[in-house]
Design a protein around this motif. Structure first.
Motif, PDB file in Angstrom:
ATOM      1  N   LEU A  82       0.862  -1.173   0.000  1.00  0.00           N
ATOM      2  CA  LEU A  82       0.000   0.000   0.000  1.00  0.00           C
ATOM      3  C   LEU A  82       0.901   1.226   0.000  1.00  0.00           C
ATOM      4  O   LEU A  82       1.875   1.278   0.753  1.00  0.00           O
ATOM      5  CB  LEU A  82      -0.885   0.001   1.249  1.00  0.00           C
ATOM      6  N   GLU A  83       0.598   2.205  -0.839  1.00  0.00           N
ATOM      7  CA  GLU A  83       1.433   3.404  -0.921  1.00  0.00           C
ATOM      8  C   GLU A  83       0.626   4.634  -0.554  1.00  0.00           C
ATOM      9  O   GLU A  83      -0.540   4.756  -0.929  1.00  0.00           O
ATOM     10  CB  GLU A  83       2.029   3.539  -2.314  1.00  0.00           C
ATOM     11  N   LEU A  84       1.268   5.534   0.194  1.00  0.00           N
ATOM     12  CA  LEU A  84       0.625   6.744   0.670  1.00  0.00           C
ATOM     13  C   LEU A  84       1.610   7.905   0.535  1.00  0.00           C
ATOM     14  O   LEU A  84       2.663   7.899   1.184  1.00  0.00           O
ATOM     15  CB  LEU A  84       0.228   6.571   2.146  1.00  0.00           C
ATOM     16  N   PRO A  85       1.313   8.919  -0.306  1.00  0.00           N
ATOM     17  CA  PRO A  85       2.193  10.091  -0.375  1.00  0.00           C
ATOM     18  C   PRO A  85       1.978  10.972   0.850  1.00  0.00           C
ATOM     19  O   PRO A  85       0.839  11.195   1.274  1.00  0.00           O
ATOM     20  CB  PRO A  85       1.748  10.796  -1.660  1.00  0.00           C
ATOM     21  N   VAL A  86       3.074  11.431   1.457  1.00  0.00           N
ATOM     22  CA  VAL A  86       3.001  12.303   2.626  1.00  0.00           C
ATOM     23  C   VAL A  86       4.009  13.432   2.491  1.00  0.00           C
ATOM     24  O   VAL A  86       5.051  13.271   1.864  1.00  0.00           O
ATOM     25  CB  VAL A  86       3.262  11.539   3.945  1.00  0.00           C
ATOM     26  N   THR A  87       3.683  14.578   3.068  1.00  0.00           N
ATOM     27  CA  THR A  87       4.616  15.698   3.135  1.00  0.00           C
ATOM     28  C   THR A  87       5.099  15.787   4.576  1.00  0.00           C
ATOM     29  O   THR A  87       4.288  15.943   5.495  1.00  0.00           O
ATOM     30  CB  THR A  87       3.937  17.005   2.704  1.00  0.00           C
ATOM     31  N   LEU A  88       6.419  15.665   4.757  1.00  0.00           N
ATOM     32  CA  LEU A  88       6.994  15.603   6.094  1.00  0.00           C
ATOM     33  C   LEU A  88       8.006  16.721   6.305  1.00  0.00           C
ATOM     34  O   LEU A  88       8.693  17.137   5.382  1.00  0.00           O
ATOM     35  CB  LEU A  88       7.694  14.253   6.300  1.00  0.00           C
ATOM     36  N   THR A  89       8.103  17.158   7.571  1.00  0.00           N
ATOM     37  CA  THR A  89       9.125  18.123   7.946  1.00  0.00           C
ATOM     38  C   THR A  89      10.369  17.369   8.401  1.00  0.00           C
ATOM     39  O   THR A  89      10.290  16.231   8.863  1.00  0.00           O
ATOM     40  CB  THR A  89       8.624  19.038   9.075  1.00  0.00           C
ATOM     41  N   ALA A  90      11.512  18.000   8.271  1.00  0.00           N
ATOM     42  CA  ALA A  90      12.778  17.373   8.648  1.00  0.00           C
ATOM     43  C   ALA A  90      12.839  17.129  10.151  1.00  0.00           C
ATOM     44  O   ALA A  90      12.249  17.856  10.938  1.00  0.00           O
ATOM     45  CB  ALA A  90      13.943  18.245   8.206  1.00  0.00           C
ATOM     46  N   GLY A  91      13.560  16.086  10.522  1.00  0.00           N
ATOM     47  CA  GLY A  91      13.777  15.780  11.931  1.00  0.00           C
ATOM     48  C   GLY A  91      13.298  14.390  12.289  1.00  0.00           C
ATOM     49  O   GLY A  91      12.686  13.689  11.488  1.00  0.00           O
ATOM     50  N   THR A  92      13.574  14.002  13.525  1.00  0.00           N
ATOM     51  CA  THR A  92      13.136  12.709  14.020  1.00  0.00           C
ATOM     52  C   THR A  92      11.643  12.773  14.311  1.00  0.00           C
ATOM     53  O   THR A  92      11.171  13.705  14.953  1.00  0.00           O
ATOM     54  CB  THR A  92      13.917  12.324  15.290  1.00  0.00           C
ATOM     55  N   GLN A  93      10.908  11.782  13.817  1.00  0.00           N
ATOM     56  CA  GLN A  93       9.468  11.737  13.995  1.00  0.00           C
ATOM     57  C   GLN A  93       9.048  10.348  14.438  1.00  0.00           C
ATOM     58  O   GLN A  93       9.767   9.376  14.238  1.00  0.00           O
ATOM     59  CB  GLN A  93       8.752  12.086  12.692  1.00  0.00           C
ATOM     60  N   LEU A  94       7.880  10.288  15.005  1.00  0.00           N
ATOM     61  CA  LEU A  94       7.283   9.020  15.385  1.00  0.00           C
ATOM     62  C   LEU A  94       6.217   8.682  14.353  1.00  0.00           C
ATOM     63  O   LEU A  94       5.264   9.437  14.168  1.00  0.00           O
ATOM     64  CB  LEU A  94       6.656   9.147  16.773  1.00  0.00           C
ATOM     65  N   LEU A  95       6.419   7.573  13.644  1.00  0.00           N
ATOM     66  CA  LEU A  95       5.433   7.056  12.707  1.00  0.00           C
ATOM     67  C   LEU A  95       4.521   6.116  13.487  1.00  0.00           C
ATOM     68  O   LEU A  95       5.000   5.190  14.140  1.00  0.00           O
ATOM     69  CB  LEU A  95       6.119   6.298  11.571  1.00  0.00           C
ATOM     70  N   THR A  96       3.212   6.373  13.456  1.00  0.00           N
ATOM     71  CA  THR A  96       2.251   5.514  14.134  1.00  0.00           C
ATOM     72  C   THR A  96       1.385   4.823  13.108  1.00  0.00           C
ATOM     73  O   THR A  96       0.866   5.464  12.184  1.00  0.00           O
ATOM     74  CB  THR A  96       1.353   6.337  15.084  1.00  0.00           C
TER      75      THR A  96
END
Length: 102
Positions: A82-96
């Motif tokens: 499954l593919e999902l385009p996302v726009t993310l900001t730089a840095g360490t993040q928590l993917l839930t």
């Protein structure tokens, strides 16, 4: 054997492990390091004999929460990506990954 938490892991038919026996409302977190702000593609490997499920994908620093449908793949060890385009900001993040359905 792999870990002693409540996450139900099992060996995957094509190597590695997968999460199984999912109940609605269960979730898992993964730490990710986004090197540069921008658009990315999240890929989720999923298998379901019946389909009809959904997974909500969220990122802690980017205010992204999107529900992704899981359709029938024909079996518990028959996978699709499954593919999902996302726009993310730089840095360490928590993917839930929040499992909305079993």
């Amino acid at each position: 054997v792999y870990r002693s938490t409540g996450v139900d892991l099992e060996p995957s038919a094509d190597g590695g492990n997968n999460i199984g026996w999912i109940a609605p409302g269960e979730w898992v977190n993964y730490s990710v390091n986004v090197a540069t702000s921008g658009t990315y593609t999240v890929q989720i490997r999923a298998a379901s004999p019946n389909g009809g499920g959904s997974i909500k994908v969220g990122f802690s620093r980017s205010n992204v929460w999107t529900s992704v449908p899981v359709r029938s793949t024909g079996g518990w060890q028959t996978y699709t990506t499954l593919e999902l385009p996302v726009t993310l900001t730089a840095g360490t993040q928590l993917l839930t990954l929040l499992f909305e359905t079993g």
